[in-house]
Scaffold this motif. Structure first.
Motif, short mmCIF file in Angstrom:
data_model
loop_
_atom_site.label_atom_id
_atom_site.label_comp_id
_atom_site.label_asym_id
_atom_site.label_seq_id
_atom_site.Cartn_x
_atom_site.Cartn_y
_atom_site.Cartn_z
N ASN A 1 -12.71 -1.41 -1.46
CA ASN A 1 -12.02 -1.29 -0.29
C ASN A 1 -10.71 -2.27 -0.38
O ASN A 1 -9.72 -1.70 0.24
N TYR B 1 -8.35 1.83 6.51
CA TYR B 1 -9.94 1.58 6.73
C TYR B 1 -10.34 0.33 6.44
O TYR B 1 -11.20 -0.05 7.25
N GLU B 2 -9.63 -0.36 5.55
CA GLU B 2 -10.29 -1.81 5.23
C GLU B 2 -10.07 -2.73 6.64
O GLU B 2 -10.86 -3.43 7.13
N GLN C 1 -4.64 -0.24 -3.91
CA GLN C 1 -5.21 -0.04 -2.28
C GLN C 1 -3.81 1.02 -1.61
O GLN C 1 -2.68 0.78 -1.79
N GLN D 1 -11.31 4.26 -3.40
CA GLN D 1 -12.48 3.55 -2.76
C GLN D 1 -13.50 3.09 -3.76
O GLN D 1 -14.09 2.11 -4.06
N LEU E 1 -6.76 3.70 2.60
CA LEU E 1 -7.65 2.77 2.30
C LEU E 1 -7.31 1.18 2.98
O LEU E 1 -8.24 0.80 3.61
N TYR E 2 -6.18 1.12 3.10
CA TYR E 2 -5.75 -0.13 3.82
C TYR E 2 -6.07 0.11 5.36
O TYR E 2 -6.90 -0.84 5.88
N PHE F 1 -7.84 8.50 -0.55
CA PHE F 1 -8.93 7.24 0.00
C PHE F 1 -10.11 7.22 -0.73
O PHE F 1 -10.53 6.36 -1.43
N GLY G 1 -8.96 -2.46 -3.12
CA GLY G 1 -7.75 -1.89 -4.21
C GLY G 1 -8.06 -2.54 -5.26
O GLY G 1 -7.10 -2.36 -6.35
N SER H 1 1.00 -1.15 0.03
CA SER H 1 0.15 -0.02 -0.12
C SER H 1 0.91 1.17 -0.17
O SER H 1 0.49 2.20 -0.48
#
Lengths: 322, 278, 425
Positions: A258, A274-275, A267, A253, A271-272, A249, A260, A88
């Motif tokens: 989510n 958040y996931e 990703q 997304q 985003l990572y 982000f 990527g 990421s």
């Protein structure tokens, strides 16, 4: 390191020291501290607790619902061995690189064109370039999905029309990144152009007139007057787009989901985060990633700060010599 | 080539380039309008429908039937206006102090300020909610206005702008005339910062207007939410009526365009005016 | 509340010097709706608004439905984490099992008399709302029985049977389905048999099994045949080049469906809704029949009562009324196209319409058979962490041509790493 570079920057205003020397009065300091206090007060009330909380959280295992369990540095250890975390970071930097540089370049060019004295229809242009920033992200996702669609996309239709092979944009590592970068460029170029434009308007017209009298060419004016005078604003846009790019982000997304997309190629770091936190319920790990991200961002912003600062200072000197 | 022709050629090229950019910029917005004026089935049609349809009014009616557009627009307006006014004031005084004065601890304080800017906001949703729950602000618009009343972004922007835009000799002159910090702020800094303030105001307003996740979490009564939260209520698990959502989104954007139009006049009026100011 | 967190809150409050923090503790007196009413969180189109309008009067319980849109789970988790403003009644998605480790956050519906109506609902669906320890936290709402959606016109051109019964008989196993796929792509070079392999082969084949990734003691069994078989089928579908490589519900998916570039897919009943929204031009060209490999389920939701609920008995009355067999039929299936979990509503003739999108076929009949045949399976709280490892490696197989055996091993290694991170091994 940070302090010195910023101190150097602040200290370059020659009047400041003199003013400080004459006005080293308690009442003036009090006013200055009062002026900057709202930020720190609100930060102490609303911002500090979340930071302490997430720092604490990064040493726990917590699914967001039940009890926390202290795990020491386990989340950080896991993070350092986590190939998806490293991936990421690489993704984020790649996307940042291919989006920020064209974005700021286009923004500068657009701002420069919009700043021309004789330009007609300027207010219509302004509105048009501002539009991407208010278009709903859902609409943007649907449209960019259509543009980069693997088999039915506009770009592929164009490629096929000129006899080239179509590209499965959203299935290939670079295709995904280019699609995300295109979305970033599209959304934020006008925004940066408007910042530059505001900066350009503050440059005294006498400077341009003097240059014209001296017979300076368009290019000379651009590099010797415009760029040096815009330096603080350019520094601002570089730093904010660095931070924005590191925190990218919404665009990935909505475009690839989510995780990527194929191979997690889209990703980004946030985003990572958040996931992990909200999709996989690993809030402790999410917090650790947040801190990893924070450190990377600080370092990278410092590097950019020094780069722009250095380049700008050199430009200014050249400008002064000319 | 005579200078008039050269000028005309240059101006034509500029317009062509700008128009190409305009086409790219507004196409998705146009598409949003197309979607809002068609049915959801049309949204996904292949090949895509490129011209507006006839369902715009019907979609607008549907959105008014489904969510409280008037109430949520009012709430959003209150939050966005209040936040913008507070941000402009607090950010500009802080930025002025940082840009033009020396005081002990200045550099360290500024570094701290910049550093807070780098903390991913996704991290703080849960703890911020806990803070608000303890303050008893959950469900109140204060929970949106007050934490957003001053921000590192704006202070940084205005500080950068002020460095170039406020000549130090003007401040020195003001000081000799006996102006204190606040008078210098009002009489010297504020007028010169106006273009940057207009920019910051516009984008604070837009940012607050479009903010989604935090209002979703912290507002609890679905009747008293902001526009973006209300629009998101229309998202279904499996299927969503996109044409209706687009109609709502389109309506939600109109105030932003008006705000931009008014705000942009502040910093993009004729260059002549700028020259006079100098 | 976690003692550690309370201690931390107190410490942090002290640090900040704000008397406001920590004095009230979390959550006391922080409710979403006024005293004497109950709050209910749901998302758009999960419960009929008509039904919700009638409910307070019909049940005699004043409750306030609150529609939450996207990021529903983020909002719910935040309120649970803050222990404040938690809804009394809450809609839970098909990841209901992620709440099992903290089932004490919910009230055991068995204690409120859920046993009395258990026999009225599909047993496998009911079981998914019950923890391995036997606490029931989710009351059945809708279900997602799966079937094969296919295009008889394309089947005919490829020399395959066209009538639903014949198709179901000929394509009864996944192997037969893939074989038919090869026949179809050979006859129609521009058409693909299925949209993509991770979700329309692997996920759907796995959904038909009686076990999945973890057993009820949360021991990993995902290296077993139930997963490997589904994996191998996906790999085989890829080898035969049957897939259009279009992600579910993406632009590609919609475009491929409207232009007849995809001949079939195995999907849940609600996918029919997405299909008719996205590819309305193909109305009348689709049919459904029993899926190869048998019945499965994808999606479907539940209603739970949180421990913060002010009147659990009244809340249960609301839930069981909203999801009564009659209301699941009239307001769920017929109004909202939500497929019921109650047995009698599945069988009721009032729900058996001729569907014009499926050329006048009574599609609910096919889904009814599927719904009744789904095997009970234990879905673990950690499937949301394990499943992506398999999906992502499978994606590497089709998108980057990764060797399937290497991908399988890498998936297992990744799962192992995740499980040890979770402290499960």
């Amino acid at each position: 390191m940070a302090t010195t570079s910023i101190a150097a920057n602040a200290g370059k205003d020659p009047g400041a020291a003199a003013r400080a020397a004459t006005g080293r009065k308690r009442s003036e300091y009090f006013s200055l501290y009062l002026a900057i206090s709202p930020f720190y007060i609100l930060f102490a009330v609303f911002g500090l607790f979340p930071i302490l909380f997430s720092a604490y959280l990064s040493f726990q295992s917590w699914n967001g619902i039940g009890d926390m369990k202290f795990v020491g540095f386990a989340q950080y250890q896991f993070m350092l061995s986590d190939q998806f975390f490293w991936k990421s970071i690489v993704n984020t930097f790649q996307i940042w690189f291919i989006s920020t540089i064209p974005m700021l370049f286009f923004a500068l060019v657009i701002a420069f064109m919009l700043n021309q004295q004789m330009l007609r229809g300027r207010s219509a242009y302004r509105i048009a370039y501002f539009i991407p920033n208010v278009t709903s992200i859902v609409a943007i996702a649907i449209i960019f999905g259509s543009i980069f669609s693997n088999q039915f996309g506009l770009i592929n239709a164009g490629l096929q029309a000129i006899g080239a092979d179509s590209i499965e944009w959203l299935n290939t590592p670079w295709g995904i990144k280019i699609a995300i970068a295109a979305m970033v460029i599209w959304r934020w170029t006008g925004y940066n152009a408007i910042i530059y434009l505001a900066g350009l308007q503050a440059i005294p017209t006498e400077l341009y007139e003097a240059a014209r009298v001296d017979g300076a060419s368009w290019v000379q004016v651009f590099f010797r007057i415009t760029i040096p005078m815009l330096r603080p604003i350019i520094l601002f846009t570089v730093i904010t787009s660095t931070i924005g790019g590191m925190q990218l982000f919404a665009e990935p997304q909505v475009l690839v989901g989510n995780s990527g997309g194929p191979g997690n190629e889209g990703q980004t770091m946030v985003l990572y985060l958040y996931e992990q936190a909200f999709i996989k319920n690993q809030f402790g790990y999410g917090a650790a990633i947040g801190w990893g991200l924070f450190v990377i961002m600080i370092l990278f912003s410092l590097i950019n700060w020094r780069l722009v600062q250095g380049a700008g200072t050199r430009g200014l000197r050249r400008g002064a010599r000319a | 080539m005579n200078p008039v022709t050269a000028q005309r050629i240059r101006s034509t090229i500029t317009h062509l380039l700008l128009l190409a950019g305009v086409a790219i910029s507004i196409f998705p917005f146009y598409w949003m309008f197309v979607m809002a004026s068609r049915t959801t089935t049309d949204v996904f049609k292949y090949p895509p429908e490129l011209l507006p349809g006839t369902h715009l009014l019907e979609n607008i009616r549907k959105i008014f039937d489904n969510i409280d557009m008037v109430g949520s627009t009012f709430n959003t307006l209150v939050v966005a206006l209040a936040t913008t006014v507070l941000v402009l004031f607090f950010d500009s005084i802080a930025a002025f102090a940082f840009a033009k004065y020396e005081f002990p601890g200045k550099n360290i304080l500024f570094v701290v300020l910049l550093a807070t800017f780098m903390i991913p906001s996704q991290l703080s949703t849960v703890p911020s909610f806990i803070v608000m729950a303890n303050l008893g602000w959950v469900g109140s618009l204060w929970a949106l206005i007050i934490p957003g009343a001053v921000n590192a972004f704006g202070i940084f922007l205005l500080r950068q702008y002020a460095q170039g835009a406020i000549p130090s000799d003007l401040l020195d002159a003001a000081r000799i005339d006996g102006c204190n910090f606040w008078q210098q702020y009002r009489n010297v800094a504020l007028p010169l910062l106006r273009p940057a303030l207009a920019f910051l105001g516009i984008f604070t307003f837009i940012g607050t207007w479009n903010d989604y996740l935090w209002p979703l979490v912290v507002l609890i009564d679905p009747e008293k939410v902001t526009l973006q939260v209300a629009l998101s209520q229309m998202k279904g698990l499996f299927t969503t009526d996109y044409s209706m959502v687009m109609a709502g989104t389109l309506l939600a954007v109109i105030p932003l365009i008006i705000v931009f139009f008014i705000g942009a006049r502040q910093f993009l009026s004729d260059l002549a005016a700028g020259a006079l100011k100098q | 509340m976690a003692p550690t967190r309370r201690a931390f809150l107190a410490a942090a409050s002290g640090l900040l010097g704000t008397a406001l923090l920590g004095t009230s503790g979390c959550g006391r007196g922080s409710y979403l709706t006024p005293e004497g009413t109950l709050s209910l969180w749901y998302w758009n189109r999960s419960i009929s608004d008509t039904l919700l309008g009638k409910a307070p009067k019909a049940v005699g319980v004043p409750f306030v439905p609150q529609k939450i849109g996207s990021d529903y789970k983020s909002k719910f988790l935040t309120s649970l984490a803050g222990r404040a403003y938690v809804p009394d009644i809450v809609g839970l998605n098909d990841d209901v099992a992620t709440y099992f480790p903290n089932s004490d956050e919910f009230i055991d519906l068995y204690e409120l008399g859920a046993k009395d109506v258990e026999s009225e609902y599909l047993q496998w669906k009911w079981a998914r709302g019950v923890t391995p320890e036997g606490r029931m936290i989710g009351f059945p709402m809708d279900t997602g029985p799966t079937a094969l959606f296919y295009r008889p016109d394309l089947f005919e051109q490829a020399g395959l049977p066209t009538e639903p019964d014949e198709v179901a008989a000929k394509l009864d196993t996944w192997e037969a389905y893939l074989e038919a796929g090869s026949q179809l792509v050979e006859a129609l070079p521009k058409t693909k048999m299925l949209p993509n392999i991770p979700s329309t082969v692997y996920t759907q084949a796995l959904a038909q099994q009686a076990t999945r990734y973890l057993d009820e003691k949360n021991k990993f069994i995902g290296d077993g045949p139930q997963v490997k078989q589904a994996w191998d089928l996906a790999v085989e579908a890829n080898r035969r080049k049957l897939s259009a490589n279009a992600d579910d519900w993406s632009t590609d998916w919609n475009a491929a469906m409207s232009t007849g570039r995809i001949a079939t897919f195995v999907g849940a009943v609600w996918a029919g809704q997405i299909l008719s929204d996205g590819a309305n031009d193909t109305k009348g060209k689709w049919r459904v029949c029993r899926a190869p490999g048998g019945a499965g389920n994808a999606g479907g939701s539940f209603l739970g009562i949180t421990k913060y609920c002010r009147d659990p008995e009244a809340a249960f009355k609301v839930i069981s009324w909203l999801q009564s067999p009659e209301n699941q039929l009239v307001y769920g299936l017929n109004e909202m196209k939500l497929y019921p979990a109650a047995i009698s509503s599945i069988e009721d003739p009032r729900g058996q319409h001729k569907d014009p999108f499926f050329g006048g076929q009574v599609s609910n009949d096919v889904f009814a058979t599927s719904a009744k045949e789904v095997k009970p399976v234990y879905l673990s709280p950690y499937d949301n962490v394990i499943n992506p490892a398999f999906i992502s490696e499978l994606t590497n197989v089709w998108s980057a041509g990764k060797n399937p055996d290497a991908a399988w091993n890498d998936a297992l290694t990744e799962v192992n790493r995740q499980l040890s991170h979770l402290g499960l091994i």
